[in-house]
Scaffold this active site. Sequence first.
Site, PDB file in Angstrom:
ATOM      1  CB  CYS A  86      21.970  68.014 -44.498  1.00 20.21           C
ATOM      2  SG  CYS A  86      20.947  66.499 -44.073  1.00 20.21           S
ATOM      3  CG  HIS A 176      24.266  66.303 -48.364  1.00 21.54           C
ATOM      4  ND1 HIS A 176      25.365  66.613 -47.503  1.00 21.54           N
ATOM      5  CD2 HIS A 176      23.294  65.587 -47.716  1.00 21.54           C
ATOM      6  CE1 HIS A 176      24.557  66.079 -46.166  1.00 21.54           C
ATOM      7  NE2 HIS A 176      23.859  65.772 -46.415  1.00 21.54           N
ATOM      8  CD  GLU A 178      27.801  68.240 -49.073  1.00 24.47           C
ATOM      9  OE1 GLU A 178      27.703  67.624 -47.776  1.00 24.47           O
ATOM     10  OE2 GLU A 178      26.972  68.980 -49.304  1.00 24.47           O
TER      11      GLU A 178
END
EC number: 6.3.5.2
Length: 520
Positions: A86, A176, A178
């Site tokens: 990002c 993202h 994660e």
Amino acid sequence: MKTANHPDTVLIVDFGSQFTQLIARRIREAGVFSEIVPFQSAEAAFKRINPKAVILSGGPASTSDIGSPRAPQIVFDAGVPVLGICYGQMAMCVQMGGVAESSNHREFGRAFVEIEKDSPLFEGLWATGQRHQVWMSHGDRVIALPPGFQVFGKSESSPFAIFGNVERKMYGIMFHPEVVHTPDGARLLRNFVHNIAGIEGDWTMRAYREHAVEAIRKQVGKGKVICALSGGVDSSVAALLIHEAVGDQLTCILVDHGLMRKDEAAGVVAMFRQHYNLPLILVDASEKFISALEGEVDPEKKRKTIGRLFIEVFEEEAKKLGGADFLAQGTLYPDVIESVSFTGGPSVTIKSHHNVGGLPERMNMQLVEPLRELFKDEVRALGKELGLPESFIGRHPFPGPGLAIRCPGGITREKLEILREADAIYLDEIRKAGLYDAIWQAFAVLLPVQTVGVMGDGRTYEFVCALRAVTSVDGMTADFYHYDMAFLGAAATRIINEVRGINRVVYDVTSKPPGTIEWE
């Protein structure tokens, strides 16, 4: 815990994302140790750690802003693999000679990327021509790639959603990986650390235990340590770990602040004295705490008052012991994240915790916090490694401020007793229904609201009790538990019938975010 002696560390440069700690979590799940540092001190950390790979986190800034965060140039010059996520992708792009700009077509939430070319980053996961769900949160986009980089995937608003330089092992992704909302994100991160960075993935809780014990011994030396023991999993694991490191230099102190659950203090003392042979002192400070908190309605002031009083009690007890140099606590990652950015970076403060943001600025003891880099499930795994029984490891989290933050508004002894009884009944019903292990955390809250009711032939005007239960993995995000309505009805009926002072029960169906797990 320092990582200087660990040969295979991933350095995570924090640009202020609330998800930075989740990156660390995913890397650890891949069996690789990681350390988070703020971008301001990343160069010094890079030289100290000599990492095998670097990940640049997301963040709230725009690369178009004057003075916006940047990664140290050593990250790009050292020849190690780099992954920008990002904002980290934007920073990499700009610093490597590309161009990024603010976009009118922003992407927040669920999005899709279309794969235009195969890449080692998603080898075995995604192939050319496929479309995959990801989670995005950005307002910038890349409009020109740095020299030597190529595009691997695009999204609706970004033609360069995935780019990289295969030879230099540098990759940037707009989404993202994660978060759980990117279904293949964890596997993509595994590809980066295992396949691209060539890290085997041999970091375990046993390894963490060994490093933590070494770090504790180095920090404490021959000093005396007192440990704030609450009887919860976090403080118990911290106590056992420190005891392994420094032995009889440790004394555990359980402060009964009058804010504990029903019969908890006696149970904790019995367990640790009988089964773990830890030196334990029980201090009844209930009058001190409740007197100071009575009438206080501001949740931040409650937490800070509790933090201040804890330190006062510990310092008093330390004097009785002939002095102590260190105060040990079971502080975890989520505690620190919600209090202030873990790394001192630009993350937004959500609320202070009594053992983090609630601590007074001046203390006569240094802090020892061996768990502050771990998530809750990692602490449980460490507890298992240390020999704690499954029945204990699986206990629901209980906050250090105790019932004080489950009693919004002013606190009185009467309210605390009402809440204590309601909470005990609620947890008893959960256990009898066989639901305890399926729930991350459950508790009762006594609201500062009274409502009209009818009991027998008489009118009542009593308190409202809210029930809370959530499912979670690490405490960073949570969803409310979906009870059967018959269970809620039975629990509510029992509470109203058995607890004098409550005539109405409600159930909290708020997830995290937007709410936090605790009410205050």
